[in-house]
Design a protein around this motif. Sequence first.
Motif, PDB file in Angstrom:
ATOM      1  N   GLY A 196       0.813  -1.205   0.000  1.00 11.87           N
ATOM      2  CA  GLY A 196       0.000   0.000   0.000  1.00 11.87           C
ATOM      3  C   GLY A 196       0.847   1.256   0.000  1.00 11.87           C
ATOM      4  O   GLY A 196       1.023   1.921  -1.015  1.00 11.87           O
ATOM      5  N   LEU A 197       1.429   1.569   1.161  1.00 10.96           N
ATOM      6  CA  LEU A 197       2.191   2.816   1.289  1.00 10.96           C
ATOM      7  C   LEU A 197       3.392   2.863   0.361  1.00 10.96           C
ATOM      8  O   LEU A 197       3.610   3.851  -0.349  1.00 10.96           O
ATOM      9  N   LEU A 198       4.202   1.801   0.356  1.00 14.66           N
ATOM     10  CA  LEU A 198       5.418   1.852  -0.453  1.00 14.66           C
ATOM     11  C   LEU A 198       5.128   1.832  -1.947  1.00 14.66           C
ATOM     12  O   LEU A 198       5.989   2.188  -2.749  1.00 14.66           O
ATOM     13  N   SER A 199       3.919   1.415  -2.333  1.00 10.90           N
ATOM     14  CA  SER A 199       3.570   1.480  -3.755  1.00 10.90           C
ATOM     15  C   SER A 199       3.394   2.930  -4.196  1.00 10.90           C
ATOM     16  O   SER A 199       3.450   3.232  -5.393  1.00 10.90           O
ATOM     17  N   LEU A 200       3.167   3.835  -3.242  1.00 10.47           N
ATOM     18  CA  LEU A 200       3.050   5.260  -3.558  1.00 10.47           C
ATOM     19  C   LEU A 200       4.406   5.944  -3.589  1.00 10.47           C
ATOM     20  O   LEU A 200       4.525   7.068  -4.058  1.00 10.47           O
ATOM     21  N   ALA A 201       5.427   5.282  -3.047  1.00 11.13           N
ATOM     22  CA  ALA A 201       6.729   5.918  -2.867  1.00 11.13           C
ATOM     23  C   ALA A 201       7.643   5.660  -4.061  1.00 11.13           C
ATOM     24  O   ALA A 201       7.545   4.632  -4.738  1.00 11.13           O
ATOM     25  N   ASP A 202       8.546   6.598  -4.293  1.00 11.85           N
ATOM     26  CA  ASP A 202       9.501   6.482  -5.392  1.00 11.85           C
ATOM     27  C   ASP A 202      10.936   6.396  -4.881  1.00 11.85           C
ATOM     28  O   ASP A 202      11.782   5.767  -5.507  1.00 11.85           O
ATOM     29  N   ILE A 203      11.214   7.072  -3.789  1.00  6.73           N
ATOM     30  CA  ILE A 203      12.579   7.155  -3.265  1.00  6.73           C
ATOM     31  C   ILE A 203      12.753   6.053  -2.227  1.00  6.73           C
ATOM     32  O   ILE A 203      12.427   6.204  -1.046  1.00  6.73           O
ATOM     33  N   LEU A 204      13.248   4.923  -2.695  1.00  4.68           N
ATOM     34  CA  LEU A 204      13.410   3.719  -1.887  1.00  4.68           C
ATOM     35  C   LEU A 204      14.761   3.087  -2.192  1.00  4.68           C
ATOM     36  O   LEU A 204      15.346   3.329  -3.252  1.00  4.68           O
ATOM     37  N   PRO A 205      15.274   2.241  -1.292  1.00  4.85           N
ATOM     38  CA  PRO A 205      16.502   1.504  -1.600  1.00  4.85           C
ATOM     39  C   PRO A 205      16.307   0.621  -2.829  1.00  4.85           C
ATOM     40  O   PRO A 205      15.184   0.203  -3.142  1.00  4.85           O
ATOM     41  N   SER A 206      17.391   0.315  -3.502  1.00  8.78           N
ATOM     42  CA  SER A 206      17.327  -0.564  -4.661  1.00  8.78           C
ATOM     43  C   SER A 206      17.023  -1.993  -4.223  1.00  8.78           C
ATOM     44  O   SER A 206      17.157  -2.340  -3.047  1.00  8.78           O
ATOM     45  N   GLU A 207      16.636  -2.832  -5.180  1.00  8.68           N
ATOM     46  CA  GLU A 207      16.372  -4.239  -4.867  1.00  8.68           C
ATOM     47  C   GLU A 207      17.621  -4.915  -4.320  1.00  8.68           C
ATOM     48  O   GLU A 207      17.545  -5.765  -3.428  1.00  8.68           O
ATOM     49  N   GLU A 208      18.760  -4.526  -4.846  1.00 10.36           N
ATOM     50  CA  GLU A 208      20.024  -5.100  -4.369  1.00 10.36           C
ATOM     51  C   GLU A 208      20.257  -4.738  -2.911  1.00 10.36           C
ATOM     52  O   GLU A 208      20.659  -5.582  -2.097  1.00 10.36           O
ATOM     53  N   ASP A 209      19.980  -3.482  -2.550  1.00 10.97           N
ATOM     54  CA  ASP A 209      20.155  -3.054  -1.165  1.00 10.97           C
ATOM     55  C   ASP A 209      19.162  -3.761  -0.242  1.00 10.97           C
ATOM     56  O   ASP A 209      19.492  -4.077   0.903  1.00 10.97           O
ATOM     57  N   VAL A 210      17.953  -3.981  -0.731  1.00 10.74           N
ATOM     58  CA  VAL A 210      16.944  -4.681   0.068  1.00 10.74           C
ATOM     59  C   VAL A 210      17.404  -6.108   0.360  1.00 10.74           C
ATOM     60  O   VAL A 210      17.260  -6.609   1.479  1.00 10.74           O
ATOM     61  N   LYS A 211      17.979  -6.765  -0.642  1.00  9.92           N
ATOM     62  CA  LYS A 211      18.480  -8.128  -0.442  1.00  9.92           C
ATOM     63  C   LYS A 211      19.613  -8.168   0.575  1.00  9.92           C
ATOM     64  O   LYS A 211      19.821  -9.185   1.245  1.00  9.92           O
TER      65      LYS A 211
END
Length: 724
Positions: A348-363
């Motif tokens: 929900g919330l993060l689907s509205l967001a654009d400035i997020l860590p990359s997928e690599e950083d999330v892993k």
Amino acid sequence: MSRIGAWFRGTAAAAPSPTASQADLRAKEIAAMEDAMAGASMIMNDDIDGAEERLRKGDSSFHHLGIGVCVFMKSILGFEKAIMVEASNRLYECENTAWNEMKKAQKEAGSAEERIYPPGSEYALVIADAQLMSAVVGVLHESLTEGIKGFYKLRKAYVALDGIMQAEDAYMKKKGLRNLSKDQIASSSNSISAGRGNANDDTDDTDLEFVDADEAHPGAQATQTYEGHVADKSNPPAKELSKLSLDTNAAPRPSSTKVGIPVVNNASPDSDIFNNPIDSFVHSGVNMCFGSLLLIISMVPPTFSRLLSIVGFRGDRERGVHMLWQSSRFDNINGAVAGLMLLAYYNGLLSLADILPSEEDVKKGAVVGYPREKCSALIAQMLQRYPDGTLWRFEQARVLGNSKDLHGALRILKSNTNSKMRQVSALNNFEMAIDSMYVHDYPDMRENFLRCIELNDWSHALYYYIAGCAELELYRNAFHAEEKDETQIQLHKKKADEFFRKAPTVAGKKRFLARPLPFEQFVTRKIQKWEERSKELGIELVDAAGTSPAEEMIYLWNGSKKMQAPELEMSEKALSWGRLTAPEEARHKIKAEIDEQAVRDVCRAAVARSLGHLDEAREVLDSVLAMDKLAFKGPTKDDYALPAANYEMAVLAWAEVQKPELRKKADKADEEDWLREKTEECQSWLDKVAKWEAFVLDARIGMRVQTATDTLRWYKRERGWTTA
């Protein structure tokens, strides 16, 4: 599921008669708790009516809590006032029942038994759980007074939960079992002391003095057993409220009350630590409640910070997320609710967001990012536990949507319409409507939003308006078709006019904290703007519409983030001035309006950015940023466009930070400087938006800014640029 027999076999044989009697009482309590939890779990398997029927057969505080959860779920999923009132009443009854049972448990507790939690903690958790749900209902209520009461309940729940967590932490330290890894929370050393007074004074966590401070129970005396409160009665509530902080980076406030951010124990549900079912219930429940509390408060946009300052609340997103993940590991209702909270947050919330860590950083462990694989695994786990749960399939569709598989998401949503819970059907249908809008399927978009009116009474004004947007696009398609069909042109034009005119007539029936809903304000102003324009230019209402209102809605829901190239190219075409249907002279005047240009350019920039055309997006936004602020002042002006353009510039700066191929070729030292420069550029744009004066959709833009701020704080800490 029950481990009652195993738990009591080791103690009952050697115990004297009074202890055996105490063991019988504990067995009865555990049986009631497990029956209530099993009943409440039926909610997650799409059988809320069956859950209520089973729970009404019991009279323990656990059963009362289960019924409260049933009504609470209905209220937050449907946003219906009557159900919210019922939820408040049920939860108040639950608080009172749990209070009495907590007192009884403390009075009858044996002194020889070693416990993780003080006597009565399970009932203190029930009270805090009920208070937390009451607070959410109060904040969603239309009354400002109820909202403020809700924030005060949040404070009381926080204090009680903190006491339980301190007790758990003390036990873990005593047993040498404390487990706080780097992967859990990066900032633990800074956050534990927040709000506790002088951190150096907190040398003995086993010194737990719990004093009753609940105004609902006058005459209660201080005791040496756990009361579920850690506030000192000598301090009036208002003074105590001003002291409380959930900010992990805030300077400590002088206070005699030990209130802090809890240390998270990462023990497995199968660990011997939790072989007692009550301990398992308390641990999973406290992590679920505390995690939800920290997360909810961290998501509040900057515009509500003044209200939150009344109670001194500031959240901790990273810690809250971690606590929810810990709770979700437990196969009980607490774990299921924690799972729902996580999925609502991510999808929900993060689907509205654009400035997020990359997928690599999330892993690599970035807590503030979107862990797509973990979300999918969580849903698979929940579907194993609750195979008939339509809520989990709804979240499954949202994961696909966030993975840019909108057509796959729609397939799941269309097969998931048979929920026994009307509120879940409404959620599912709304998601279908939104996704239909993203793929430019205007007939489905219209039908799904009209169905929302039948399923949900939250904002009929918005539903009629977006149905009108779909009809407007169909009208424009027919109007500009090579082979014109006058019947279709007039049909869609009439329907669009009907829906647009209907929208303002049903606006204002719902309010949030005594304020009109932002989107209903937006809709009312937009229609008023078109009506004034139609009179001024001598054209019909539908022809007075300028920039595609459907594309504007897509921007406001950040739909371009979920689109692939074909959908984005369709958006580019829909944003063309050539789509207007007004006569040439009127069209020229519409295009000349500053705020109309700004709305169109912000939408175009978002589409260009999503296509990877960053330079084009920046060029378009530069034209918006050069516009005069005064041109956006007025009762019908689209005042969100200018702050949105500033936000979009922040997103472009972050896109450069995240994409190595966009970095200048230089040595490592120069690259570090360049990264830091771009990160500060991103931060400066966000700061401008955060400090912007009030505008109609400031809360919606503000949520994106808040998430972005958390991301930058994480990124700077990871790069070693700050310790915050």
